[in-house]
Write an enzyme that holds these catalytic residues in place. Structure first.
Site, PDB file in Angstrom:
ATOM      1  N   ASP A 309       0.864  -1.179   0.000  1.00 29.44           N
ATOM      2  CA  ASP A 309       0.000   0.000   0.000  1.00 29.44           C
ATOM      3  C   ASP A 309       0.901   1.229   0.000  1.00 29.44           C
ATOM      4  O   ASP A 309       1.676   1.429   0.932  1.00 29.44           O
ATOM      5  CB  ASP A 309      -0.909  -0.013   1.235  1.00 29.44           C
ATOM      6  CG  ASP A 309      -2.040   1.010   1.168  1.00 29.44           C
ATOM      7  OD1 ASP A 309      -1.896   2.006   0.431  1.00 29.44           O
ATOM      8  OD2 ASP A 309      -3.054   0.819   1.863  1.00 29.44           O
ATOM      9  N   ARG A 311      -0.084   4.348   0.048  1.00 30.83           N
ATOM     10  CA  ARG A 311      -0.759   5.543   0.548  1.00 30.83           C
ATOM     11  C   ARG A 311      -0.175   6.038   1.865  1.00 30.83           C
ATOM     12  O   ARG A 311       0.242   5.269   2.712  1.00 30.83           O
ATOM     13  CB  ARG A 311      -2.252   5.253   0.767  1.00 30.83           C
ATOM     14  CG  ARG A 311      -3.035   4.997  -0.497  1.00 30.83           C
ATOM     15  CD  ARG A 311      -4.463   4.581  -0.182  1.00 30.83           C
ATOM     16  NE  ARG A 311      -4.527   3.312   0.551  1.00 30.83           N
ATOM     17  CZ  ARG A 311      -5.653   2.753   0.964  1.00 30.83           C
ATOM     18  NH1 ARG A 311      -6.817   3.355   0.741  1.00 30.83           N
ATOM     19  NH2 ARG A 311      -5.631   1.604   1.614  1.00 30.83           N
TER      20      ARG A 311
END
Length: 392
Positions: A309, A311
């Site tokens: 991920d 983010r």
């Protein structure tokens, strides 16, 4: 027009971000750029996804050194090679036979045999190779670079070299801005936008001081006036939110969260420009293509060189700061969102689960979220009817 500055950036940082955005645009069109460290070490590089054997040969002539292919630790792991902890990337010396493999090695379509004679060199954090992959990530390109080090360290000579070839350059002090940006945002526009789910709604647009795409928030009903509003951090998903894709649960999560806020007569949806867990729509489609061959979402991301991920939710925290919200009831199944908000000074007073039904196309995706990403799906299911007879 009302303008609210969340965190003013130092002028030096603004200049650095401007240069980084120019570099990103150049990389996205397949261009060649120069990186330089504080000790004078410099290199030319471009995204490997734009390169072929002819590019490797022309780069050799231009830089007067042999190019290497830079791959991330995740990509190498998917190829059966592991780097020691703390070594984020490695370079592969390209012989004539390997030059034709550049594209496939970058895209997860080639393999390296255990007895392969490819020369793999681990590169430390903060190296030219590491910074090259960071810039490619920022540009939403595959984090794989074709890189050739310059054989001279005279800064004036490097500047002349870049100027004569009309090549953009970036120094290490500017690169630091990419790594240490504080996610500052400011309100750039706001307007009332009646929604089907809630007529009393307002959209607030935020400009990201570090460049890149802009985020926005949807204020429903009481919104920020609630001392602990319902909040949903939602990362952009064109396929799920707009097209109604069945491969994920994003569209259903978005609709369910907004209906929950409407039922509670207030809430804040923070909509973040982080398509595909922030790898971008192009790379998300590449990951989907790898999933068609049996990979799950995590392995597909790794095969392309990305983290599980990509983010960070610092911009979301700064958006909440700008809205004068410091305590939230967070609608999420993802514990990482809670951790990151807390680290940024936003208190999560409660986690509100959003458990929705699966379908044959996203069952494996949801299982991967639970089993490999630690998402929490064992809570009481919210009885929220997300069906809408008027939807497309």
């Amino acid at each position: 027009m009302e303008m609210v500055e969340a965190t003013m950036q130092h002028p030096r940082a603004r200049i650095a971000f401007t240069k980084i955005e120019r570099i990103s645009a150049e990389l996205r069109r397949g261009g060649l750029v120069m990186l330089r460290l504080v000790d004078g070490e410099a290199a030319l590089f471009r995204g490997a996804e734009f390169a072929d054997a002819n590019d490797a040969q022309s780069l050799t002539r231009l830089a007067r050194s042999s190019p290497v292919l830079v791959l991330t630790a995740n990509r190498l792991k998917s190829l059966g090679r592991r780097l020691r902890d703390g070594w984020p990337v490695a370079s592969i010396a390209l012989g004539r036979r390997q030059q034709t493999q550049i594209f496939n090695l970058a895209f997860g379509q080639a393999t390296l045999d255990a007895d392969s004679d490819i020369n793999l060199v681990a590169e430390k954090d903060g190296s030219l190779a590491d910074h090259a992959t960071r810039l490619l990530r920022h540009a939403k390109l595959l984090p794989a670079a074709l890189l050739a080090r310059l054989p001279f360290r005279d800064i004036a000579a490097q500047d002349r070299f870049a100027s004569e070839l009309n090549i953009l350059s970036l120094d290490e002090r500017d690169l630091d801005a990419l790594q240490h940006g504080n996610g500052a945002v400011r309100i750039a526009a706001r307007a009332r936008v009646p929604l089907a789910v809630a007529e009393d709604a307002e959209v607030v647009m935020f400009r990201n001081d570090s460049g890149g795409e802009d985020h926005f928030a949807v204020l429903i009903g009481a919104g920020p006036s609630d001392p602990e509003p319902l909040v949903r951090l939602h990362s952009q998903c064109i396929t799920g939110d707009v097209l109604g894709s069945l491969k994920c649960d994003c569209g259903d999560q978005l609709k369910g969260a907004m209906r929950l806020m409407a039922a509670a007569e207030g809430g804040i949806l923070v909509y973040l420009a982080q398509e595909g867990r922030d790898i971008g729509l192009m790379n998300k489609m590449r990951a989907y293509a790898l999933q068609d061959y049996g990979m799950d979402t995590i392995d597909a991301n790794h095969a392309l060189g990305f983290d599980t991920d990509e983010r960070v939710f610092v911009p979301a925290a700064r958006i909440l700061d700008a809205l004068n919200v410091s305590r939230v009831r967070l609608i999420t199944n993802n514990p990482d969102k809670m951790v990151q908000l807390e680290q940024c000074g936003i208190t999560v007073t409660a986690r509100v689960p959003m458990a929705l039904g699966s379908n044959p196309h996203n069952a494996a995706y949801l299982a991967t979220k639970k089993e490999r990403s630690g998402h929490l799906f064992d809570d009481v299911v919210i009885a929220t009817d997300i069906s809408d007879k008027n939807d497309g």
